[in-house]
Motif scaffolding. Structure first.
Motif, short mmCIF file in Angstrom:
data_model
loop_
_atom_site.label_atom_id
_atom_site.label_comp_id
_atom_site.label_asym_id
_atom_site.label_seq_id
_atom_site.Cartn_x
_atom_site.Cartn_y
_atom_site.Cartn_z
N MET A 1 0.72 -1.21 0.13
CA MET A 1 0.05 -0.02 -0.17
C MET A 1 0.94 1.33 0.00
SD MET A 1 -3.50 -0.21 1.45
CE MET A 1 -3.63 -0.04 3.00
N GLU A 2 2.15 1.23 0.63
CA GLU A 2 3.01 2.26 0.59
C GLU A 2 3.33 2.87 -0.76
OE1 GLU A 2 6.47 3.87 3.36
OE2 GLU A 2 4.59 2.94 4.00
N ASN A 3 3.20 4.11 -0.65
CA ASN A 3 3.40 4.72 -2.17
C ASN A 3 4.24 6.08 -1.78
OD1 ASN A 3 2.88 5.23 -4.73
ND2 ASN A 3 0.91 4.75 -4.50
N ASN A 4 5.19 6.36 -2.47
CA ASN A 4 6.02 7.69 -2.34
C ASN A 4 5.66 8.67 -3.25
OD1 ASN A 4 7.15 6.83 0.13
ND2 ASN A 4 8.92 5.56 -0.87
N ILE A 5 5.69 9.85 -2.95
CA ILE A 5 5.58 10.94 -3.94
C ILE A 5 6.59 12.01 -3.79
CG2 ILE A 5 3.22 10.89 -4.41
CD1 ILE A 5 2.50 12.93 -2.29
N SER A 6 7.01 12.76 -4.77
CA SER A 6 7.81 14.03 -4.58
C SER A 6 7.01 15.41 -4.74
CB SER A 6 8.90 14.00 -5.68
OG SER A 6 9.48 12.83 -5.91
N LEU A 7 7.63 16.13 -3.99
CA LEU A 7 6.67 17.53 -3.86
C LEU A 7 7.45 18.63 -4.05
CD1 LEU A 7 4.69 16.36 -0.70
CD2 LEU A 7 3.63 16.45 -2.76
N THR A 8 6.92 19.71 -4.56
CA THR A 8 7.57 21.12 -4.36
C THR A 8 6.81 21.87 -3.37
OG1 THR A 8 8.25 20.80 -6.67
CG2 THR A 8 8.30 23.20 -5.85
N LEU A 9 7.10 22.59 -2.63
CA LEU A 9 6.48 23.23 -1.36
C LEU A 9 7.11 24.60 -1.75
CD1 LEU A 9 7.50 21.28 1.64
CD2 LEU A 9 5.25 20.92 0.25
N LYS A 10 5.86 25.68 -1.72
CA LYS A 10 6.16 26.95 -1.42
C LYS A 10 5.63 27.38 -0.12
CE LYS A 10 4.61 30.17 -4.53
NZ LYS A 10 3.66 30.96 -5.23
N VAL A 11 6.77 27.75 0.72
CA VAL A 11 6.08 27.97 2.11
C VAL A 11 6.58 29.57 2.44
CG1 VAL A 11 6.78 27.45 4.43
CG2 VAL A 11 7.04 25.41 2.74
N TRP A 12 5.52 30.00 3.25
CA TRP A 12 5.55 31.44 3.52
C TRP A 12 6.74 31.45 4.62
CZ3 TRP A 12 4.28 36.01 1.84
CH2 TRP A 12 4.43 37.26 2.71
N ARG A 13 7.71 32.21 4.59
CA ARG A 13 8.72 32.50 5.54
C ARG A 13 8.99 33.86 6.12
NH1 ARG A 13 12.37 27.86 6.45
NH2 ARG A 13 12.28 29.01 8.53
N GLN A 14 8.75 34.17 7.50
CA GLN A 14 8.85 35.43 8.08
C GLN A 14 9.49 35.39 9.29
OE1 GLN A 14 4.89 37.21 7.90
NE2 GLN A 14 5.30 38.70 9.48
N SER A 15 10.54 35.93 9.39
CA SER A 15 11.46 35.80 10.39
C SER A 15 10.87 36.34 11.81
CB SER A 15 12.67 36.35 10.40
OG SER A 15 12.70 37.71 10.17
N ASP A 16 9.91 37.33 12.00
CA ASP A 16 9.30 37.75 13.11
C ASP A 16 8.13 38.61 12.65
OD1 ASP A 16 10.19 40.52 12.85
OD2 ASP A 16 12.04 39.88 13.27
N SER A 17 7.21 39.02 13.64
CA SER A 17 6.07 39.97 13.42
C SER A 17 6.10 41.06 12.55
CB SER A 17 5.25 40.11 14.68
OG SER A 17 6.13 40.86 15.42
N LYS A 18 7.57 41.69 12.77
CA LYS A 18 7.86 42.83 12.10
C LYS A 18 8.30 42.70 10.54
CE LYS A 18 8.27 45.27 16.24
NZ LYS A 18 8.41 44.36 17.15
N ALA A 19 8.84 41.80 10.27
CA ALA A 19 9.56 41.25 8.84
C ALA A 19 8.56 41.35 7.80
CB ALA A 19 10.58 39.97 9.22
N LYS A 20 9.13 41.52 6.77
CA LYS A 20 8.21 41.51 5.60
C LYS A 20 7.91 40.12 5.10
CE LYS A 20 7.75 43.66 1.18
NZ LYS A 20 7.64 42.42 0.13
N GLY A 21 8.50 39.06 5.23
CA GLY A 21 8.21 37.64 4.70
C GLY A 21 8.00 37.65 3.33
N GLY A 22 8.30 36.40 2.99
CA GLY A 22 8.11 36.23 1.49
C GLY A 22 7.97 34.35 1.19
#
Lengths: 645, 228, 251
Positions: C1-22
Motif C-alpha cells: 500500500m505504501e506509496n511515495n511522492i515527490s513534492l515542491t513546497l512553496k512555504v511562507w517564511r517570515q522571521s518575526d512579526s515585523k519582518a516582511k516575509g515571502g
C-alpha cells in the motif's frame, strides 16, 4: 530527605472531612496579598488557577501553548468517572475507591484515592453548572456508560470529546478570572526553573517562546500541573508539546520523583506505520464496549494477512481467536488497560499479529453492528470511526480496525503528600504531573477525574493551609539574589545548548531515546535489558550534550531550541524510569518484569518487598539518585492478586 | 439599543431590513408592470402609474423608498470597507478554493453595484421624465388626464439595447436576491438548519420569478411593439 | 500500500512579526502517502536542519485533530484539501506526485503573523474572556441532575461546543469575520439552562469584543462552516443574531 505523607487522623471515610475541619484558612483580605504561580493550563492547572482566582488570590498562570484551551487534557475521548450511581447499578464512593486501588494494583495511597472518589460527584455537578454538554437520556437526565476495568456504569461523557468539553469548561472559568483581573495569563511562556528561597518555592524563571527573553516571577506558592512524561518514548499518544521538563526541574530542585517506571500502555491505538511517524493516535477505550478484539487462530492465516493475501473478513468465526474473551471470561474485552495491552503483545510476539508489520490486532464491530445496527454504532463512535478512516484509509464499518498498544499516560510523577505538596515546601503538584492516585495502573476515565479533583476540590483547601503561615511574607521583587542566580543558571543552560553546534538533529536523538525506551523500558522489562538501557541512555546523553545541532539563535522564536531543552530532561527522565524499573523486582500494573509472572503470564506482585512508593532524590549531575520509600499501608482494602478471569 | 447600529450585527440588521423593504418594493413594482401585458392599450397600467404619482405616495412613500435604497447602499459600502480591512493587507497567494460556497454570496457588492448602475439608467429613463421634467405625453382615462406612461415604456422597449440592458439588470437582481433573500432572514436570526433550506428555496424561487417577470415584460413589449 | 511522492513546497517564511516575509521554495523527495501533512513538514524541517537552515515554524500539538493548535492555509484552503479535518489529520494521499503545494499562515487582521506559519490567535481568548462562560465559582452548585435538559438541546449544545478554536473560519472568511467562533460559544451556552441566565449579557459582550478586535461582519457566505474541521453550522450564527438583537432591543 524525609517523606511525610501527612495523612489526617480518623477512619478512611472521615479523613478528608477531618482535614477540612481542622486546616488553617486565609481570610479574604489577606488572600489579595498572596500570589500563587500555576504552571500548566490543563484540567488540573486551569481548574486550580480558576478556583484560586475565584477565592481572591493573585494568580499567575503559565502555558507553553498559544492559548490555555489547548492542553492535552483536551484529547481525552472516553469520559470521566464519578460515583453518582445514577444508573442504580450498585455504585458508591467506596466502590469507586476500591476499584481505583485495585485497578492500580495496590500501589496507591488509600487516603488520597478515597478523597478522589468522594469528590468525584462534586466534579460532575461543577462541570454541569459550567455548561459542559454531557450526554443525556431522553428524560433529560445524564447518561452513563461502562468503561474498562469497571463493572458499573459510572462514566459520564460528552460524545467522544469529554476531555475537550471538561477542559473548555475549566478554560472558560479561567478566562472569567482573567477578565476579572485575578489571574494573569502568560501564553507561549515556558517555565525553565524554580526559585527556592530559604528552602521554600518562591517563584519561577520563564522563557518567552516568542522573544526568547527570560523573566523572573514571584509567588508565595507554586503549583506545577504540567502533565506526564510519556513523550520520553518519542512515540506516544501525548501531544507533541507535552513534556516532563517542569517535573525534572522540580526533581533537580529537591522534589522527590515517585514511581517513574509506572507508565501506562494504552491498548487501543492506531498501529505504527512508518519511520516518519511523529505520534500515535489513541482510539477511545470506550470502543471496547462494543468492539471485540481478535487475531487469527492459525499462524498461517496471520502470515497470509500480513502478506496481503487474505483479509480479516475472509476468516470465519471458527478461525478467529477472541483472546481476551478466551482468557478473561468475566471481563472479556473490558479488562484493564495493562492486561489488554500485554495480551495483545503476547499474541503478536507469538506470531499471530496482523497488519503489514505484524504488530497489530483486530478490533471488530461486526457483532455489534449486527446486533445494534450501523446507525447506533455510528451515533456512539461516529467521530472515532471517521478519525480512523482519515488516518488509515480503511472503512471500520466494513473492515475491523487494527490496533496496537502505545504509551499513553504516566502514573508516576512528582511525589506529593496528602496536601499535594512536594518535598519542597511551597511547591505543589497536581494532575498527571504528580504520582498520587493511580498506583501502578490507571483505570479508564480516571485521569480527567483526578485532574479536576486536584484543581477544583483539593488544592483550594490544602494550599490555604500552607499559605496561612505566609500572610506576613511580603511580595518579593524578583531582584533577590536567588532569583538572579536562578535566571543566570537557566540562561547558561540555553547558551550551552546553542554552543554545541554538533551534527545530530534533536528529533533524531529523541527517536533514538524513544526506541531504547520502547525496547527495554516498555511493555515487558527485565534486569538485563534495563541495565543495558541505562548504559544506552547515558550514551545518548553524552551524544546529546556534545553533538546536538540547533540552527538559528536563542533570540526570538526557536522551536529546535525548545525541543532540545525538553529532550535534555527526557533523557534524565528515561534514566530515572529505567532505574526505577530495575529496582522494582515485581510486576504490577503498567510495570511488567518478565522475571515476575505467573505460569499463565499474568503479573505477579511481590507485596512483602515492594508495597511502597519508590521516591527518587536528585543527588547531582551524573550522580545516581537516592531511593527513599514511602510504605503503603492498606487498612481498608484487602490486598489480593487482581483477577479479571 | 444605544450602540446597536455601530455594531457589526446592527449594521447587518440595517442591510437586512432595508433589503427586505426593497424586496417588497420589487413585488409592488412587478405587479404594476405586469399590467403592461394586459392588451387594453395600456389603460390599466396608466391608471396604476397615475395612482403611484399621487401626492401622498410621491411625497409620502417615495422618500421612504429612497431612504431604503440609501441605507442599503450606504451600509453596504461601509460594511464592505470594514470587511476588507478585517481581511488584512496580505492576500492569500493560493487564492480561495473553498467549494460549496454560493458565488453570489461572495460577490454581493459587485452585484449591488451592477444593480445600482441599472437603477441610474432606470431613473433617467422614467423617474426624471415622469416626475421632474414631465416631458411625457398625456392621456385621458375615465375623465382624468394623466401621463401616458404606457407609451413611454412601449417606446423605450422598442430600443433593443434597452431591452438587453433591462434583461441584464434583472438577471443581476436575481443573482443578488438568491443570496440576499435568505441572508436577510439569517441576519434577523429567523433561521436554523431547517429554515435555512426553506428560505434558500423560497428565496431562489422568488428571485427568479421576479427577475424573469421583469424580463418577460421587457421582451414581450419589444416583441409586441414590432409585431403590432 | 505504501506509496511515495515527490513534492515542491512553496512555504511562507517570515522571521518575526515585523519582518516582511515571502515565499521560499523547497523540494522534497520520497514522502510516503501514508504520512500526515505535519509529518511531511517534519521531514522538511529535518532536511532543513541537516542543511543548517532554520526549520519552518508552525503551530501544532495534539496531532489528532482536537487541540485546535494546527493551522496552515494549504492550496487555497484552511486545513487543506480534505473535508472535516484539521491539518494534522490531513494525509499526503490527498496529493499527487510532483504537485506544488502552497503553504501560508492564516491571514486576517485579527490574526497577525508571529513567525513563518504561526499566527497570534489570542483574540479568541479575549473574546471568551469577555463573556464566554457561566458565572459559577467552584463549589456551591446544585446536583448535576437537578435540571433535566432535553436530549436534543444537550446534543445541539454539544455540536456547537465542539468548536476547537483553530480559527479556520476566520482564515477562510472573505470578511475576516469571527462570527462562527463567537456564535458557537454563544449557542453552546444559550441552549443550556445553566447558560440561559447570562445569555443576553454574553451575546452583547462577546460581539462587542469581537468588533473591537477588528474582525469583520458576517455576510452569510457559509465558507466558514465548509472549512470548519468540526462541522459547526452557521445555524449558530442565526442564533447569535437572534440572541444579540433581542438583547439589544430589550436594553
Amino acid at each position: 530527605m524525609k517523606l511525610d505523607s501527612r495523612i489526617p487522623e480518623g477512619p478512611l471515610a472521615e479523613k478528608w472531612n477531618n482535614y477540612k475541619a481542622n486546616q488553617k484558612l486565609v481570610n479574604p483580605a489577606n488572600k489579595r496579598n498572596l500570589d500563587i504561580i500555576v504552571i500548566g493550563t490543563g484540567l488540573a492547572g486551569a481548574s486550580a488557577a480558576a478556583s484560586f482566582g475565584e477565592m481572591g488570590f493573585k494568580v499567575k498562570n503559565f502555558t507553553i501553548q498559544d492559548s490555555p484551551r489547548r492542553a492535552h487534557s483536551i484529547a481525552a475521548q472516553g469520559g470521566i468517572n464519578a460515583a453518582k450511581n445514577y444508573p442504580n447499578d450498585g455504585d458508591s464512593v467506596h466502590r469507586l475507591f476500591y476499584d481505583t486501588v485495585k485497578g492500580g494494583d495496590y500501589r496507591a495511597r488509600e487516603a488520597n484515592v478515597y478523597r478522589l472518589a468522594s469528590v468525584s460527584n462534586d466534579i460532575i455537578d461543577q462541570c454541569v453548572a459550567q455548561g459542559v454538554p454531557f450526554a443525556r437520556e431522553y428524560g433529560g437526565m445524564l447518561d452513563n456508560r461502562s468503561f474498562g476495568g469497571a463493572q458499573v456504569s459510572r462514566t459520564f461523557y460528552a460524545k467522544g470529546q469529554t476531555g475537550q468539553q471538561l477542559l473548555i469548561g475549566a478554560y472558560q472559568a479561567l478566562m472569567r478570572q482573567v477578565n476579572a483581573g485575578t489571574v494573569e495569563m502568560h501564553t507561549r511562556t515556558e517555565v525553565v526553573d524554580y526559585v527556592i528561597v530559604d528552602g521554600k518555592a518562591r517563584g519561577v524563571i520563564t522563557r518567552d517562546l516568542v522573544t526568547g527573553e527570560f523573566s523572573r516571577h514571584f509567588g508565595h506558592a507554586v503549583v506545577m500541573a504540567t502533565g506526564g512524561y510519556g513523550n520520553t518514548f518519542f512515540l506516544s499518544t501525548n501531544a507533541m508539546g507535552s513534556n516532563g521538563s517542569a517535573a525534572i526541574k522540580a526533581y533537580e530542585k529537591g522534589a522527590a520523583f515517585a514511581n517513574p517506571c509506572y507508565a501506562q500502555i494504552h491498548p487501543t491505538c492506531i498501529p505504527v506505520h512508518g519511520e516518519f511517524q511523529s505520534k500515535l493516535t489513541l482510539m477511545s477505550e470506550s470502543l471496547r464496549n462494543d468492539g471485540r478484539i481478535w487475531v487469527p487462530k492459525k499462524k498461517e492465516d496471520a502470515e497470509a494477512i500480513r502478506a496481503g493475501k487474505k483479509k480479516a473478513t475472509d476468516l470465519s468465526e471458527d478461525e478467529r481467536d477472541y483472546y481476551l474473551e478466551r482468557r478473561y471470561p468475566a471481563f472479556g474485552n473490558l479488562v484493564p488497560r495493562d492486561v489488554a495491552s500485554r495480551a495483545a503483545k503476547e499474541r503478536c510476539d507469538a506470531g499471530f499479529g496482523v497488519g503489514t508489520t505484524g504488530l497489530a490486532v483486530y478490533l471488530d464491530f461486526k457483532t455489534s453492528i449486527e446486533r445494534l445496527g450501523e446507525d447506533t454504532i455510528r451515533a456512539r463512535y461516529g467521530n472515532l470511526f471517521q478519525m480512523y478512516e482519515k488516518i488509515v484509509d480503511d472503512n471500520p464499518y466494513a473492515e475491523p480496525m487494527m490496533i496496537y498498544p502505545a504509551i499513553h499516560y504516566t502514573m508516576g510523577g512528582i511525589w506529593v503528600d496528602y496536601e499535594l505538596q512536594t518535598t519542597v515546601p511551597g511547591l505543589f503538584s497536581a494532575g498527571e504531573a504528580n504520582f498520587s492516585d493511580h498506583g501502578a495502573n490507571r483505570l479508564g476515565a480516571s485521569a480527567l477525574m483526578q485532574g479536576l479533583a486536584d484543581g477544583y476540590f483539593v488544592l483550594p483547601f490544602t494550599i490555604q493551609n500552607y499559605l496561612a503561615d505566609d500572610i506576613r511574607t511580603p511580595r518579593m521583587t524578583g531582584d533577590e539574589k536567588e532569583f538572579v542566580e536562578a535566571e543566570k543558571a537557566a540562561k547558561a543552560k540555553f547558551e550551552k545548548l546553542m554552543s554545541i553546534k554538533g551534527s545530530r538533529s534533536v528529533d533524531s536523538l529523541h527517536k533514538e531515546l524513544g526506541l531504547v525506551m520502547w525496547d527495554f523500558v516498555g511493555m515487558a522489562r527485565n534486569k538485563k535489558g534495563l541495565e543495558e538501557a541505562i548504559e544506552k541512555i547515558a550514551a545518548i546523553k553524552k551524544e546529546f550534550w556534545t553533538n546536538v545541532k540547533i540552527p538559528g539563535s536563542d533570540k526570538g522564536m526557536n522551536v529546535e531550541l525548545e525541543k532540545a531543552s525538553r529532550l535534555a530532561d527526557f533523557i534524565t527522565t528515561g534514566d530515572l524510569m529505567a532505574r526505577d524499573a530495575l529496582n522494582r523486582e515485581e510486576s504490577c500494573g503498567g510495570h511488567f518484569r518478565e522475571e515476575y509472572q505467573t505460569e499463565e503470564g499474568e503479573a505477579k506482585r511481590q507485596d512483602d518487598k515492594f508495597t511502597y512508593a519508590a521516591c527518587w532524590e536528585y543527588k547531582g549531575e551524573d550522580k545516581a539518585p537516592e531511593l527513599h520509600k514511602e510504605e503503603l499501608k492498606f487498612e481498608v482494602v484487602k490486598v489480593a492478586q487482581r483477577n479479571y478471569k | 439599543m444605544s450602540n446597536l447600529l455601530s455594531s457589526s450585527i446592527g449594521r447587518k440588521l440595517l442591510m437586512s431590513l432595508s433589503g427586505l423593504f426593497l424586496i417588497t418594493f420589487l413585488v409592488v413594482h412587478l405587479s404594476i408592470n405586469l399590467l403592461l401585458l394586459i392588451p387594453d392599450g395600456g389603460e390599466a397600467f396608466n391608471v396604476a402609474a397615475n395612482f403611484m404619482a399621487l401626492p401622498l405616495i410621491k411625497f409620502g412613500l417615495q422618500p421612504v423608498l429612497a431612504l431604503g435604497f440609501i441605507v442599503h447602499i450606504a451600509y453596504g459600502a461601509i460594511l464592505t470597507a470594514k470587511n476588507n480591512k478585517a481581511r488584512g493587507n496580505n492576500k492569500y497567494a493560493s487564492g480561495n478554493n473553498t467549494k460549496e460556497v454560493m458565488w453570489a454570496s461572495k460577490n454581493m457588492a459587485v452585484l449591488g453595484v451592477t444593480i445600482l448602475a441599472f437603477l441610474a439608467v432606470h431613473m433617467v429613463d422614467y423617474w426624471i421624465p415622469l416626475q421632474i421634467t414631465h416631458a411625457v405625453g398625456s392621456v385621458t382615462i375615465g375623465g382624468v388626464e394623466m401621463h401616458d406612461t404606457y407609451s413611454l415604456v412601449a417606446a423605450n422597449f422598442q430600443n433593443p439595447l434597452k431591452v438587453v440592458l433591462y434583461v441584464i439588470g434583472s438577471l443581476g437582481l436575481a443573482v443578488h436576491l438568491t443570496h440576499g433573500f435568505w441572508s436577510a432572514f439569517q441576519t434577523l436570526g429567523a433561521s436554523n438548519t431547517i429554515w435555512r433550506k426553506r428560505w434558500t428555496v423560497i428565496g431562489t424561487v422568488f428571485a427568479w420569478v421576479v427577475s424573469l417577470g421583469f424580463c418577460v415584460i421587457a421582451i414581450a413589449m419589444y416583441a409586441c411593439g414590432s409585431c403590432c | 500500500m505504501e506509496n511515495n511522492i515527490s513534492l515542491t513546497l512553496k512555504v511562507w517564511r517570515q522571521s518575526d512579526s515585523k519582518a516582511k516575509g515571502g515565499f521560499e521554495t523547497y523540494k522534497l523527495e520520497t514522502v510516503s502517502t501514508d504520512s500526515s501533512f505535519l509529518e511531511m513538514m517534519d521531514i522538511l524541517n529535518e532536511q532543513l536542519v541537516g542543511e543548517g537552515k532554520e526549520p519552518v515554524a508552525f503551530d501544532h500539538d495534539c496531532r489528532e485533530g482536537i487541540c485546535g493548535m494546527c493551522s496552515l492555509y494549504i492550496n487555497g484552503r484552511p486545513h487543506g484539501p480534505d473535508d472535516d479535518v484539521t491539518t494534522c489529520q490531513l494525509h499526503m494521499r490527498k496529493f499527487k506526485n510532483n504537485e506544488t503545494i502552497t503553504i501560508e499562515p492564516w491571514r486576517s487582521a485579527g490574526f497577525p503573523v508571529i513567525k513563518d506559519l504561526i499566527v497570534d490567535r489570542t483574540a479568541f481568548d479575549q473574546i471568551i474572556a469577555a463573556g464566554g462562560y457561566t458565572s459559577v465559582s467552584t463549589g456551591g452548585v446544585p446536583d448535576a441532575n437537578a435540571l433535566p435538559i432535553p436530549k436534543d438541546d444537550a446534543d445541539e449544545a454539544m455540536d456547537a461546543a465542539s468548536c476547537i478554536g483553530c480559527g479556520a473560519c476566520v482564515a477562510t472568511c472573505k470578511n475576516g469575520s469571527a462570527m462562527l467562533f463567537v456564535s458557537a460559544k454563544v449557542s453552546h451556552l444559550a441552549l443550556l439552562p445553566q447558560g440561559q441566565v447570562e445569555a443576553a449579557l454574553r451575546a452583547k459582550a462577546m460581539v462587542g469584543k469581537m468588533d473591537e478586535l477588528g474582525f469583520g461582519a458576517c455576510t452569510n457566505t457559509g465558507a466558514c462552516e465548509v472549512e470548519c474541521p468540526k462541522g459547526v453550522s452557521i445555524a449558530n450564527i442565526a442564533r447569535l443574531n437572534r440572541e444579540y438583537l433581542s438583547a439589544k432591543l430589550k436594553d
